[in-house]
Design a protein around this motif. Structure first.
Motif, PDB file in Angstrom:
ATOM      1  N   LEU A 413       0.833  -1.200   0.000  1.00 30.40           N
ATOM      2  CA  LEU A 413       0.000   0.000   0.000  1.00 30.40           C
ATOM      3  C   LEU A 413       0.869   1.252   0.000  1.00 30.40           C
ATOM      4  CD1 LEU A 413      -2.950   0.733   0.083  1.00 30.40           C
ATOM      5  CD2 LEU A 413      -2.882   0.632   2.573  1.00 30.40           C
ATOM      6  N   VAL A 414       1.859   1.259   0.873  1.00 31.45           N
ATOM      7  CA  VAL A 414       2.757   2.414   0.929  1.00 31.45           C
ATOM      8  C   VAL A 414       3.528   2.534  -0.385  1.00 31.45           C
ATOM      9  CG1 VAL A 414       4.782   3.388   2.101  1.00 31.45           C
ATOM     10  CG2 VAL A 414       2.936   2.390   3.450  1.00 31.45           C
ATOM     11  N   GLY A 415       3.898   1.381  -0.951  1.00 28.86           N
ATOM     12  CA  GLY A 415       4.594   1.390  -2.232  1.00 28.86           C
ATOM     13  C   GLY A 415       3.750   2.044  -3.312  1.00 28.86           C
ATOM     14  N   ALA A 416       2.469   1.707  -3.351  1.00 32.58           N
ATOM     15  CA  ALA A 416       1.577   2.300  -4.354  1.00 32.58           C
ATOM     16  C   ALA A 416       1.454   3.805  -4.111  1.00 32.58           C
ATOM     17  CB  ALA A 416       0.211   1.628  -4.298  1.00 32.58           C
ATOM     18  N   LEU A 417       1.314   4.185  -2.837  1.00 30.76           N
ATOM     19  CA  LEU A 417       1.170   5.606  -2.517  1.00 30.76           C
ATOM     20  C   LEU A 417       2.447   6.390  -2.837  1.00 30.76           C
ATOM     21  CD1 LEU A 417      -0.695   5.211   0.881  1.00 30.76           C
ATOM     22  CD2 LEU A 417      -1.614   6.380  -1.143  1.00 30.76           C
ATOM     23  N   SER A 418       3.573   5.703  -2.704  1.00 27.76           N
ATOM     24  CA  SER A 418       4.841   6.406  -2.922  1.00 27.76           C
ATOM     25  C   SER A 418       5.013   6.832  -4.375  1.00 27.76           C
ATOM     26  CB  SER A 418       6.023   5.551  -2.479  1.00 27.76           C
ATOM     27  OG  SER A 418       6.185   4.501  -3.388  1.00 27.76           O
ATOM     28  N   LYS A 419       4.222   6.216  -5.262  1.00 30.72           N
ATOM     29  CA  LYS A 419       4.283   6.632  -6.658  1.00 30.72           C
ATOM     30  C   LYS A 419       3.693   8.036  -6.819  1.00 30.72           C
ATOM     31  CE  LYS A 419       6.241   2.925  -8.302  1.00 30.72           C
ATOM     32  NZ  LYS A 419       6.031   1.897  -7.346  1.00 30.72           N
ATOM     33  N   LEU A 420       2.829   8.412  -5.876  1.00 32.16           N
ATOM     34  CA  LEU A 420       2.263   9.765  -5.915  1.00 32.16           C
ATOM     35  C   LEU A 420       3.176  10.749  -5.198  1.00 32.16           C
ATOM     36  CD1 LEU A 420      -1.538   9.215  -5.163  1.00 32.16           C
ATOM     37  CD2 LEU A 420      -0.482   9.829  -7.344  1.00 32.16           C
ATOM     38  N   ASP A 421       3.811  10.291  -4.142  1.00 31.17           N
ATOM     39  CA  ASP A 421       4.700  11.169  -3.380  1.00 31.17           C
ATOM     40  C   ASP A 421       5.861  10.353  -2.808  1.00 31.17           C
ATOM     41  OD1 ASP A 421       5.994  12.890  -1.678  1.00 31.17           O
ATOM     42  OD2 ASP A 421       4.151  13.811  -0.910  1.00 31.17           O
ATOM     43  N   PRO A 422       6.948  10.237  -3.597  1.00 29.53           N
ATOM     44  CA  PRO A 422       8.057   9.379  -3.180  1.00 29.53           C
ATOM     45  C   PRO A 422       8.687   9.841  -1.866  1.00 29.53           C
ATOM     46  CG  PRO A 422       8.394  10.231  -5.418  1.00 29.53           C
ATOM     47  CD  PRO A 422       7.175  10.892  -4.894  1.00 29.53           C
ATOM     48  N   GLU A 423       8.659  11.137  -1.588  1.00 29.64           N
ATOM     49  CA  GLU A 423       9.290  11.663  -0.379  1.00 29.64           C
ATOM     50  C   GLU A 423       8.491  11.280   0.869  1.00 29.64           C
ATOM     51  OE1 GLU A 423      12.125  13.943  -0.410  1.00 29.64           O
ATOM     52  OE2 GLU A 423      12.164  12.841  -2.311  1.00 29.64           O
ATOM     53  N   ASP A 424       7.185  11.335   0.717  1.00 29.99           N
ATOM     54  CA  ASP A 424       6.307  11.222   1.876  1.00 29.99           C
ATOM     55  C   ASP A 424       5.055  10.437   1.482  1.00 29.99           C
ATOM     56  OD1 ASP A 424       5.015  11.584   4.211  1.00 29.99           O
ATOM     57  OD2 ASP A 424       4.995  13.781   4.153  1.00 29.99           O
ATOM     58  N   PRO A 425       5.202   9.112   1.376  1.00 31.40           N
ATOM     59  CA  PRO A 425       4.124   8.293   0.790  1.00 31.40           C
ATOM     60  C   PRO A 425       2.785   8.393   1.522  1.00 31.40           C
ATOM     61  CG  PRO A 425       6.087   6.948   1.289  1.00 31.40           C
ATOM     62  CD  PRO A 425       6.374   8.317   1.767  1.00 31.40           C
ATOM     63  N   THR A 489     -12.125  -5.832  -7.180  1.00 34.78           N
ATOM     64  CA  THR A 489     -11.843  -5.556  -8.588  1.00 34.78           C
ATOM     65  C   THR A 489     -11.946  -4.056  -8.829  1.00 34.78           C
ATOM     66  OG1 THR A 489     -14.187  -5.709  -9.113  1.00 34.78           O
ATOM     67  CG2 THR A 489     -12.895  -7.728  -9.351  1.00 34.78           C
ATOM     68  N   ARG A 490     -11.350  -3.636  -9.928  1.00 33.70           N
ATOM     69  CA  ARG A 490     -11.476  -2.217 -10.284  1.00 33.70           C
ATOM     70  C   ARG A 490     -12.907  -1.895 -10.728  1.00 33.70           C
ATOM     71  NH1 ARG A 490      -8.474  -1.920 -16.004  1.00 33.70           N
ATOM     72  NH2 ARG A 490      -6.708  -2.476 -14.736  1.00 33.70           N
ATOM     73  N   GLU A 491     -13.577  -2.909 -11.304  1.00 36.14           N
ATOM     74  CA  GLU A 491     -14.974  -2.685 -11.721  1.00 36.14           C
ATOM     75  C   GLU A 491     -15.825  -2.344 -10.496  1.00 36.14           C
ATOM     76  OE1 GLU A 491     -13.124  -5.305 -12.669  1.00 36.14           O
ATOM     77  OE2 GLU A 491     -12.853  -4.746 -14.778  1.00 36.14           O
ATOM     78  N   ALA A 492     -15.541  -2.992  -9.375  1.00 36.86           N
ATOM     79  CA  ALA A 492     -16.309  -2.696  -8.164  1.00 36.86           C
ATOM     80  C   ALA A 492     -16.067  -1.257  -7.735  1.00 36.86           C
ATOM     81  CB  ALA A 492     -15.922  -3.662  -7.049  1.00 36.86           C
ATOM     82  N   THR A 493     -14.820  -0.802  -7.876  1.00 33.60           N
ATOM     83  CA  THR A 493     -14.520   0.594  -7.536  1.00 33.60           C
ATOM     84  C   THR A 493     -15.355   1.509  -8.420  1.00 33.60           C
ATOM     85  OG1 THR A 493     -12.286  -0.101  -7.018  1.00 33.60           O
ATOM     86  CG2 THR A 493     -12.648   2.267  -7.266  1.00 33.60           C
ATOM     87  N   ALA A 507      -6.320   7.479  -8.928  1.00 34.79           N
ATOM     88  CA  ALA A 507      -5.017   8.160  -8.975  1.00 34.79           C
ATOM     89  C   ALA A 507      -3.920   7.235  -8.451  1.00 34.79           C
ATOM     90  CB  ALA A 507      -5.071   9.454  -8.154  1.00 34.79           C
ATOM     91  N   VAL A 508      -4.189   6.556  -7.327  1.00 33.82           N
ATOM     92  CA  VAL A 508      -3.159   5.679  -6.745  1.00 33.82           C
ATOM     93  C   VAL A 508      -2.915   4.487  -7.671  1.00 33.82           C
ATOM     94  CG1 VAL A 508      -2.487   4.276  -4.758  1.00 33.82           C
ATOM     95  CG2 VAL A 508      -3.819   6.354  -4.401  1.00 33.82           C
ATOM     96  N   GLY A 509      -3.992   3.869  -8.115  1.00 36.57           N
ATOM     97  CA  GLY A 509      -3.862   2.683  -8.968  1.00 36.57           C
ATOM     98  C   GLY A 509      -3.109   2.995 -10.250  1.00 36.57           C
ATOM     99  N   GLU A 510      -3.417   4.120 -10.851  1.00 32.82           N
ATOM    100  CA  GLU A 510      -2.743   4.461 -12.104  1.00 32.82           C
ATOM    101  C   GLU A 510      -1.281   4.794 -11.868  1.00 32.82           C
ATOM    102  OE1 GLU A 510      -5.339   7.196 -14.102  1.00 32.82           O
ATOM    103  OE2 GLU A 510      -6.533   5.521 -14.943  1.00 32.82           O
ATOM    104  N   ALA A 511      -1.022   5.549 -10.810  1.00 34.22           N
ATOM    105  CA  ALA A 511       0.374   5.888 -10.508  1.00 34.22           C
ATOM    106  C   ALA A 511       1.179   4.624 -10.235  1.00 34.22           C
ATOM    107  CB  ALA A 511       0.444   6.826  -9.309  1.00 34.22           C
ATOM    108  N   ALA A 512       0.511   3.630  -9.627  1.00 28.95           N
ATOM    109  CA  ALA A 512       1.221   2.398  -9.285  1.00 28.95           C
ATOM    110  C   ALA A 512       1.326   1.445 -10.471  1.00 28.95           C
ATOM    111  CB  ALA A 512       0.518   1.704  -8.118  1.00 28.95           C
ATOM    112  N   GLY A 513       0.834   1.879 -11.620  1.00 30.72           N
ATOM    113  CA  GLY A 513       0.982   1.061 -12.824  1.00 30.72           C
ATOM    114  C   GLY A 513      -0.028  -0.063 -12.927  1.00 30.72           C
ATOM    115  N   LEU A 514      -1.141   0.041 -12.198  1.00 28.52           N
ATOM    116  CA  LEU A 514      -2.157  -1.011 -12.292  1.00 28.52           C
ATOM    117  C   LEU A 514      -3.099  -0.769 -13.476  1.00 28.52           C
ATOM    118  CD1 LEU A 514      -3.122  -1.515  -8.518  1.00 28.52           C
ATOM    119  CD2 LEU A 514      -1.601  -2.933  -9.903  1.00 28.52           C
TER     120      LEU A 514
END
Ligand code: NFS
Ligand code: SF4
Length: 635
Positions: A413-425, A489-493, A507-514
């Protein structure tokens, strides 16, 4: 009829089949058990000595005290505290097992295992305050194992378990210390609860419950160390796309269902099965070997290997009714004893593996860590042999299968968030909570129970919370319910998340390359992995400089049944988390105990139990709590 039992679609095909074959399932036995004993339901039956059994008359006309003089409050408090102790024993026994394995690996023993995730092990060492500088990985493993095993051995009452001190907020530790509920030794605390609740001992309900809370916190210690050390040995979960429900069984493969909780054997089965495909094919299984998971062993291998999840707790018998399971391999906990009998109606090889968990009628393959690879091979050979006996005419695999994205460890989870803010996930998450795009976080945990319509409460509450922009996490059989119903699933989202929540998950999913949003419900793992959610909450609290009971964080166990769930729910409350139960706990025969658990704990810990069997109303209450906490934070 089936809708009253479960919303699992596979039931529609399999229950009529069970009926035709004269095979009883958990729902038939539930029916046969009606009416269930009212004294037991209220928790006012005492069987802890042989002067009894004693029961208190809830209407006030008959006896108000047991033969020894214990009243309803004492009896209820003792009964529920003993459940907490049993839960703590179960989780920490699992944890000890993993810790001892790590210790042996560190000494160069157990060739089937190694430290797969060295970075994680180093992270654990730092968390536990150990210095890793310049040390070999196996030396670090030895020190981590030693520090962990201290939590089962220390006789220093003044020093809390290492795993507790290392993983909670300062403020929480102070609060728990002031209430004298911090465990110093997991085993000792379990033993103390058994001792103080025996005949003629602790008879003050509040004191008994506080003793139970200490046991529940020992349960937390056992869980967090089980989770973290398993990550070091087997790898820290990362998002993986897999599937769930009985449609994951394959007609043309040797199907092996791994059931239970402890990943020590199932991990090796996954490794060895990958090398035994040719043998399965030689036996006529065109697709080789297909491993599927059930209950929490299922969750463990789902997260780490993408193994599909066939069933959660209440559906485990249905897996056998498909006629397509060649071996059901059980380790420990939540394994229905009926599996052996039902297996015998088919070609299925029912295999138990742990010497302290046998089922009469099952084949026992004694598992030893030192010979794990050979044991896994034995199990798989038995499965292949059974496959040869499979009767294709009796195979009926329901065509129900849902995609599920699993594997959301705290690190993932933190890894995915870090794609949005590497300094402060954590910042994007905290900003979203502060800004209101995420109103709060809800953790769905716990079991399936015949006291509810299987999976239904989970799904109803989750959808309502998601619509109201609550970030959803799930573990255990709760996660199984969400997976089977397509909520991972993403469809559920896209279908169920409120607009602002959907934007954040996208935003998180896309930044994380999903390539799209994160799933609506994040699968954090098995029941011991509830500790992962605590890790995330503690990180947020520390960053904000507040304690856990200030966060807009709630938990829900809408179908809790196991003693382990009683322990988890109780530590959740002790950590300051308002915790919903969707079934009525067996404590309502005592006004005092009911008040302690639903009201007084609020003053002491900030967390408390909320009982609501109607899922719609439960969702409203959880939303209300989240709003109350937001207001208190001024957001
Ligand atoms: Ni948890 Fe997992 Fe399921 Fe309940 Fe049993 S399998 S440890 S106790 S029933 S969630
Ligand atoms: Fe009865 Fe007391 Fe014995 Fe319980 S401990 S069974 S209440 S006599």
């Amino acid at each position: 009829m089936s809708l009253h039992q479960s919303i699992d679609p596979s039931i529609e095909e399999l229950l009529p089949l069970a009926k035709k074959e004269g095979i009883a399932t958990v729902w038939d036995r539930h029916q046969a058990m009606q009416p269930q004993c009212g004294f037991g339901q209220l928790g006012i039956c005492c069987r802890i000595c042989w002067k009894g059994p004693c029961r208190i008359d809830p209407f006030g006309e008959g006896p108000q005290r047991g033969i020894c003089g214990a009243d309803a409050d004492t009896i209820v408090a003792r009964n529920v505290s003993r459940m907490m102790a049993a839960g703590a024993a179960a989780h920490s026994e699992h944890g000890r097992h993993i810790a001892l394995a790590l210790q042996q690996v560190a000494e160069g023993n157990y060739p089937s295992y190694r430290v797969k995730d060295e970075a994680k092990l180093k992270g654990i060492a730092r968390t536990l305050g150990l210095d890793c500088e310049g040390k070999e990985i196996l030396d670090i493993a030895a020190e981590v194992a030693r520090r962990t095993l201290e939590d089962f051995q220390s006789q220093d009452h003044g020093k809390p378990c290492n795993w507790i001190s290392a993983t909670l907020t300062e403020k929480r530790l102070e609060k728990l210390a002031a209430l004298h509920v911090l465990p110093h030794n997991i085993d000792a605390v379990v033993a103390q609860i058994m001792a103080r609740t025996t005949v003629g001992c602790d008879a003050d309900a509040t004191n008994v419950i506080l003793g139970g809370v200490k046991g529940a916190l020992a349960d937390y210690a056992g869980m967090v160390l089980a989770t973290e050390l398993s990550d070091a040995l087997f790898g820290t979960p990362q998002p993986v796309v897999t599937s769930s429900n009985l449609g994951v069984l394959e007609e043309d493969a040797v199907n092996i269902a791994v059931n239970g909780h402890n990943p020590l054997l199932s991990e090796v089965i996954c490794d060895v099965a990958a090398q035994m495909g040719a043998e399965a094919k030689a036996a006529g299984a065109k697709e080789g070997i297909n491993i599927v998971g059930i209950c929490c062993t299922g969750n463990e291998v789902m997260l780490r290997h993408g193994v599909p999840l066939a069933a959660n707790y209440l559906s485990q018998e249905l897996a056998l009714l498909t006629g397509a399971v060649d071996a059901m391999v059980a380790d420990v906990q939540c394994i229905m004893p009926s599996l052996a009998e039902i297996s015998a109606c088919f070609h299925t090889q029912m295999i138990t593996t742990m010497d302290e968990n046998k089922i009469s009628g099952a084949t026992h393959v004694p598992f030893r860590e030192a010979t794990a690879t050979e044991n896994a091979r034995q199990v798989i050979e038995l499965a292949i042999e059974a496959f040869r006996r499979r009767n294709p005419k009796r195979v009926s695999i329901p065509r129900v299968k849902q995609t599920a994205v699993a594997g959301f460890s705290a690190e993932a989870l933190v890894g995915a968030l870090s794609k949005l803010d590497p300094e402060d996930p954590l910042k994007p998450l905290i900003d979203s909570i502060a800004g209101g795009a995420i109103q709060g976080i809800a953790l769905f945990a716990g079991c399936n129970s015949t006291q509810a319509v299987q999976d239904s409460n989970f799904v109803t509450i989750a959808k309502k919370l998601a619509r109201n922009n609550v970030l959803l996490l799930a573990t255990g059989c709760g996660a199984g319910a969400m997976a089977k119903n397509g909520l991972m699933t993403r469809e559920a989202t896209e279908s169920y998340a409120g607009e602002p929540l959907r934007a954040v998950l996208t935003a998180v999913g896309e930044a994380a390359g999903l390539g799209g949003p994160l799933p609506l419900v994040l699968h954090m793992g098995s029941c011991v992995d509830n500790s992962r959610a605590v890790g995330v909450a503690v990180a947020i609290a520390n960053k904000l400089g507040v304690d856990l009971d200030s966060l807009p964080l709630v938990a829900s166990a809408p179908e809790a049944m196991s003693e382990k769930a009683v322990a988890i729910g109780t530590w959740s409350v002790a950590l300051g988390i308002p915790t919903h139960l969707g079934i009525v706990p067996q404590v309502t025969g005592s006004r005092a105990v009911t008040d302690i658990l639903t009201e007084k704990t609020r003053g002491l810990f900030g967390g408390y139990f909320m009982v609501e069997t109607n899922p719609d109303l439960a969702a409203d209450r959880l939303l209300g709590v989240i709003q109350e906490r937001r207001r208190a934070l001024g957001i």
